[in-house]
Design a protein around this motif. Structure first.
Motif, PDB file in Angstrom:
ATOM      1  N   GLY A 184      -2.082  -8.046  11.560  1.00  0.00           N
ATOM      2  CA  GLY A 184      -0.484  -7.561  11.572  1.00  0.00           C
ATOM      3  C   GLY A 184      -0.106  -6.427  12.485  1.00  0.00           C
ATOM      4  O   GLY A 184       0.913  -5.796  12.122  1.00  0.00           O
TER       5      GLY A 184
ATOM      6  N   ASP B 259      -5.728  -7.029   7.222  1.00  0.00           N
ATOM      7  CA  ASP B 259      -4.904  -7.942   6.562  1.00  0.00           C
ATOM      8  C   ASP B 259      -5.295  -7.972   4.912  1.00  0.00           C
ATOM      9  O   ASP B 259      -6.463  -8.762   4.837  1.00  0.00           O
TER      10      ASP B 259
ATOM     11  N   SER C 177      -4.779  -9.851   2.681  1.00  0.00           N
ATOM     12  CA  SER C 177      -4.791 -11.203   2.290  1.00  0.00           C
ATOM     13  C   SER C 177      -6.126 -11.994   2.841  1.00  0.00           C
ATOM     14  O   SER C 177      -6.249 -13.295   2.491  1.00  0.00           O
TER      15      SER C 177
ATOM     16  N   LEU D  30      -2.551  -4.135   5.277  1.00  0.00           N
ATOM     17  CA  LEU D  30      -1.146  -4.766   5.779  1.00  0.00           C
ATOM     18  C   LEU D  30      -0.917  -6.117   4.862  1.00  0.00           C
ATOM     19  O   LEU D  30      -1.972  -6.513   4.382  1.00  0.00           O
ATOM     20  N   LYS D  31       0.285  -6.613   4.985  1.00  0.00           N
ATOM     21  CA  LYS D  31       0.762  -7.918   4.350  1.00  0.00           C
ATOM     22  C   LYS D  31       0.545  -7.705   2.748  1.00  0.00           C
ATOM     23  O   LYS D  31      -0.066  -8.743   1.987  1.00  0.00           O
ATOM     24  N   ALA D  32       0.904  -6.718   2.257  1.00  0.00           N
ATOM     25  CA  ALA D  32       0.907  -6.445   0.845  1.00  0.00           C
ATOM     26  C   ALA D  32       1.917  -7.384   0.219  1.00  0.00           C
ATOM     27  O   ALA D  32       1.583  -7.534  -0.877  1.00  0.00           O
ATOM     28  N   ASP D  33       2.763  -8.059   0.773  1.00  0.00           N
ATOM     29  CA  ASP D  33       3.609  -9.168   0.121  1.00  0.00           C
ATOM     30  C   ASP D  33       2.522 -10.368  -0.177  1.00  0.00           C
ATOM     31  O   ASP D  33       2.928 -11.176  -0.680  1.00  0.00           O
ATOM     32  N   GLN D  34       1.501 -10.476   0.245  1.00  0.00           N
ATOM     33  CA  GLN D  34       0.636 -11.691   0.124  1.00  0.00           C
ATOM     34  C   GLN D  34      -0.392 -11.490  -0.852  1.00  0.00           C
ATOM     35  O   GLN D  34      -0.693 -10.111  -1.410  1.00  0.00           O
TER      36      GLN D  34
ATOM     37  N   HIS E  91      -1.074   0.042   0.717  1.00  0.00           N
ATOM     38  CA  HIS E  91      -0.537  -1.109   1.023  1.00  0.00           C
ATOM     39  C   HIS E  91       0.879  -1.328   1.383  1.00  0.00           C
ATOM     40  O   HIS E  91       1.755  -0.710   0.920  1.00  0.00           O
TER      41      HIS E  91
ATOM     42  N   SER F 187       3.859  -3.782   3.696  1.00  0.00           N
ATOM     43  CA  SER F 187       4.294  -4.897   4.218  1.00  0.00           C
ATOM     44  C   SER F 187       5.484  -4.756   5.226  1.00  0.00           C
ATOM     45  O   SER F 187       6.508  -4.166   4.827  1.00  0.00           O
TER      46      SER F 187
ATOM     47  N   SER G 135       7.514  -6.740   5.677  1.00  0.00           N
ATOM     48  CA  SER G 135       8.734  -7.470   5.192  1.00  0.00           C
ATOM     49  C   SER G 135       9.554  -6.635   4.129  1.00  0.00           C
ATOM     50  O   SER G 135      10.497  -7.117   3.656  1.00  0.00           O
ATOM     51  N   TRP G 136       9.103  -5.442   3.773  1.00  0.00           N
ATOM     52  CA  TRP G 136       9.639  -4.697   2.812  1.00  0.00           C
ATOM     53  C   TRP G 136      10.319  -3.653   3.631  1.00  0.00           C
ATOM     54  O   TRP G 136       9.903  -2.998   4.427  1.00  0.00           O
TER      55      TRP G 136
END
Ligand code: GTP
Ligand code: GTP
Ligand code: CA
Length: 630
Positions: free
Chosen positions: A436, A506, A508, A536-540, A565, A567, A569-570
């Motif tokens: 990411g 990542d 996830s 990264l990608k803490a939304d997953q 952590h 993301s 997308s946040w």
């Protein structure tokens, strides 16, 4: 400027030696003078252009003197070719000019018709010019100028030598093509740039005020209203097409026309004065020392823009954002870069402007513009200096473009507590494929998140400004290394220039963290750099990593802060960039903590706390004194 060396050539008895004695002695010597006078050197005086030293060498046309003549012609940088009657005139085109060419010299020739006192009363100078001079000038482009003299009557003697000096110090050849009756392309380019730099408000016209400033800059004296009016009149007179109203100002065509008129009237030294004032060399290109001044960045240090440099870049942006939409459109950018060789090559390589902040229309914003120059100055300060020169940066202290830059302290003893005195930081973003990293770089530039995946091959950068806690601003360059990751991490010089490592994985993907463990094992030199671990990608959904120890434990073992952590997308991702910038500014918090130290960001809190205490103490002392006064 070097010395001017004049070789006086011409047939026997045309008056070569007499011209020289007449110059030196100020009188005509009728007694027989020696056939070849010894060379004389005139010191610079106010009478000479550019204050040059002049050496004048007499020669003889006699066959036994031919070796000497050849030697002197090769050594000089201007030839004064003298004739005095019909025969010696014919010999100019038949013998002398071809002779100079055969010697392979390419220096200007000043043609002199001497003994004007002898010519029958009927021949006027106009006739001599028309019938004798213009035809040879047309045939031999080396002939810079022609003049009629009399050594006997001391007529035009000083002038002929002055012309020789001027032919060297203010040559016409580089700026004007007499055959085409036009300014040469290099001169036109240079003058266009001069016009651009004088057109301070970028409206395409030189206003009266701009012309006055230009006049003062170039000639150190003001221009009278009458002179200005007459300049404008001659421009409109010369223009065959719609003689536009020049009341508003002089446009680029009028400016070029004016200079062409100077050249045509033999006043080309005016053009040289202008070009030299704007740092052009004798070849009509900008002086090397101006474009590439000496500027060395010591090891471990880096270059940044100084406040004057930032101010210049801000003004430049605002001046060119004509429609005030906060972005530079393609045409606005093109106009801004008009006096330069174009957008810097390194910008094109890094897909400018995609590596920095743009507005909705895709145009670079002021923030992005300053970030971009911060990065360029960091990576290649010489490029910034070059562009400052092209773009017309003028220092207040006369130190040239280098005053727009400053050199930071060296990156040494990185683990020292406290603030680093630098404002631009380079952070390598390391991590497994698909962890990411690119998404993080995009997020840094406020680009919307995209779920499509494009592997990064070439290194990729993103630069933006970050506001630290307390309001101070700095610039952060995030660089993802792509396929060059191993090569760059092996290169100690690259690591020395880096301020912070951001290890990413990542969270996830169970196979992602192993890359970090592997990197740190393979490149022990990484330990010397401040680092931040990032999941990264803490939304997953979080996956258990297939490494021996889990990331938290791994970091714990290193006495480092646990991975953060985040993301992209946040919205909170922006705080992460502040954290990175703070780690770069206060690097000791991004090193393994020593046991007695508290965790993580305390260094910063301690620093803040200290200021508060100092403030309180100061207030208290002050109050006490007030009371004591009473
Ligand atoms: N009327 C007149 N006579 C001149 C002038 N200049 C030179 N003379 C005369 O022309 C003759 C030749 O002058 P020089 O100065 O020796 O000429 P030069 O070209 O140096 O001659 P060489 O050294 O023999 O090649 C002398 O008798 C001078 O007095 C001039 O302007 N007018
Ligand atoms: N859900 C989610 N997906 C993400 C996030 N960040 C990145 N991705 C996705 O993960 C994939 C890989 O992201 P990149 O940013 O290209 O990964 P990279 O580390 O640059 O990959 P390489 O260039 O191959 O090293 C893309 O499809 C992204 O959309 C995130 O925070 N959340
Ligand atoms: Ca990538």
């Amino acid at each position: 400027m070097a010395t001017v060396r004049i070789a006086i050539c011409g047939d026997e008895s045309v008056g070569k030696s007499s011209l020289l004695t007449s110059l030196v002695k100020d009188t005509f010597v009728t007694s027989r003078i020696q056939p070849v006078l010894p060379p004389i050197t005139l010191p610079p005086s106010l009478g000479t252009p550019e204050n040059v030293t002049t050496t004048i060498v007499d020669t003889s046309a006699l066959p036994q003197e031919r070796n000497n003549l050849r030697k002197e012609v090769r050594k000089c940088n201007v030839i004064l070719l003298v004739y005095s009657d019909h025969y010696s005139y014919e010999r100019v085109a038949l013998f002398w000019m071809p002779y100079f060419r055969s010697l392979g010299v390419n220096v200007p020739v000043v043609l002199c018709a001497n003994k004007s006192d002898l010519s029958s009363t009927g021949t006027s100078t106009a006739q001599v010019v028309e019938e004798e001079m213009l035809p040879v000038m047309a045939e031999f482009k080396e002939i810079d100028s022609c003049i009629r003299t009399s050594a006997r009557e001391h007529h035009n003697v000083n002038e002929v030598f002055f012309l020789c000096q001027k032919a060297v110090t203010h040559p016409i050849a580089p700026i004007y093509d007499s055959k085409e009756s036009n300014l040469k392309p290099a001169a036109v380019e240079a003058l266009k740039r001069v016009f651009y730099l004088c057109d301070k408000d970028q409206d395409g016209l030189l206003s009266d005020k701009e012309i006055h400033d230009f006049q003062i800059k170039c000639f150190d004296k003001p221009l009278s209203d009458a002179d200005l009016a007459s300049i404008k009149r001659s421009i409109s007179r010369e223009r065959s097409f719609s003689a536009r109203d020049d009341k508003q100002g002089i446009d680029i065509d009028g400016f070029l026309l004016l200079n062409k008129m100077f050249a045509e009237k033999g006043r080309h030294e005016t053009i040289w004065i202008i070009l030299r004032k704007f740092q052009y060399s004798d070849s009509c290109s900008l002086k090397e020392t101006f474009v590439r001044p000496k500027f060395d960045v010591p090891a471990f240090a880096s270059a940044e823009l100084s406040p004057a440099g930032y101010r210049f870049m801000v003004d430049l942006f605002l001046l060119h954002d004509k429609d005030n939409d906060g972005g530079l459109s393609d045409s606005e950018l093109a106009n801004l870069f008009a006096p330069t060789p174009g957008v810097p090559a390194s910008w094109v390589d890094s897909a400018f402007p995609s590596c920095t902040v743009r507005n909705e229309a895709g145009y670079i914003t002021l923030q992005g513009w300053l970030a971009q120059w911060s990065m360029t100055t960091f990576e290649e300060p010489k490029r910034t200096l070059e562009y400052l020169a092209y773009l017309g940066f003028e220092s207040q202290d006369g130190k040239g473009t280098t005053s727009a830059l400053k050199i930071t302290k060296a990156r040494k003893r990185r683990n020292r507590p406290g603030r680093v005195e630098r404002n631009v930081f380079l952070c390598y973003v390391l991590g497994a494929a698909q962890s990411g990293k690119s998404a993080l770089l995009n997020g840094f530039l406020n680009r919307p998140f995209s779920s499509t995946y494009h592997p990064t091959i070439k290194p990729q950068t993103a630069v933006n400004s970050v506001e630290l806690q307390g309001g101070k601003q700095c610039y952060l360059i995030l660089e993802e290394l792509g396929e060059l990751e191993p090569a760059i991490l092996e290169n100690q010089a690259k690591l020395d220039a880096c301020d912070l490592l951001c290890y990413t994985y990542d969270s996830s993907d169970p196979d992602s963290f192993a890359h970090i463990v592997d990197l740190r094992q393979r490149y022990p030199a990484l330990n010397a750099l401040p680092s931040v671990y990032t999941a990264l990608k803490a939304d997953q959904d979080r996956a258990v990593q297939r490494t021996e120890v889990q990331p938290d434990v791994y970091c714990e073992g290193l006495k480092m802060a646990k991975p953060l952590h985040v993301s992209v997308s946040w919205a909170s991702i922006s705080e992460f960039f502040v954290h990175l910038a703070e780690c770069a500014t206060y690097p000791s918090q991004a090193f393994p903590r020593s046991d007695e130290e508290a965790v993580d960001r305390t260094a910063l809190y301690i620093a803040l706390g200290a200021t508060v205490c100092a403030g309180a103490a100061f207030a208290w002392v002050w109050k006490r004194n007030m009371m004591g006064d009473r």
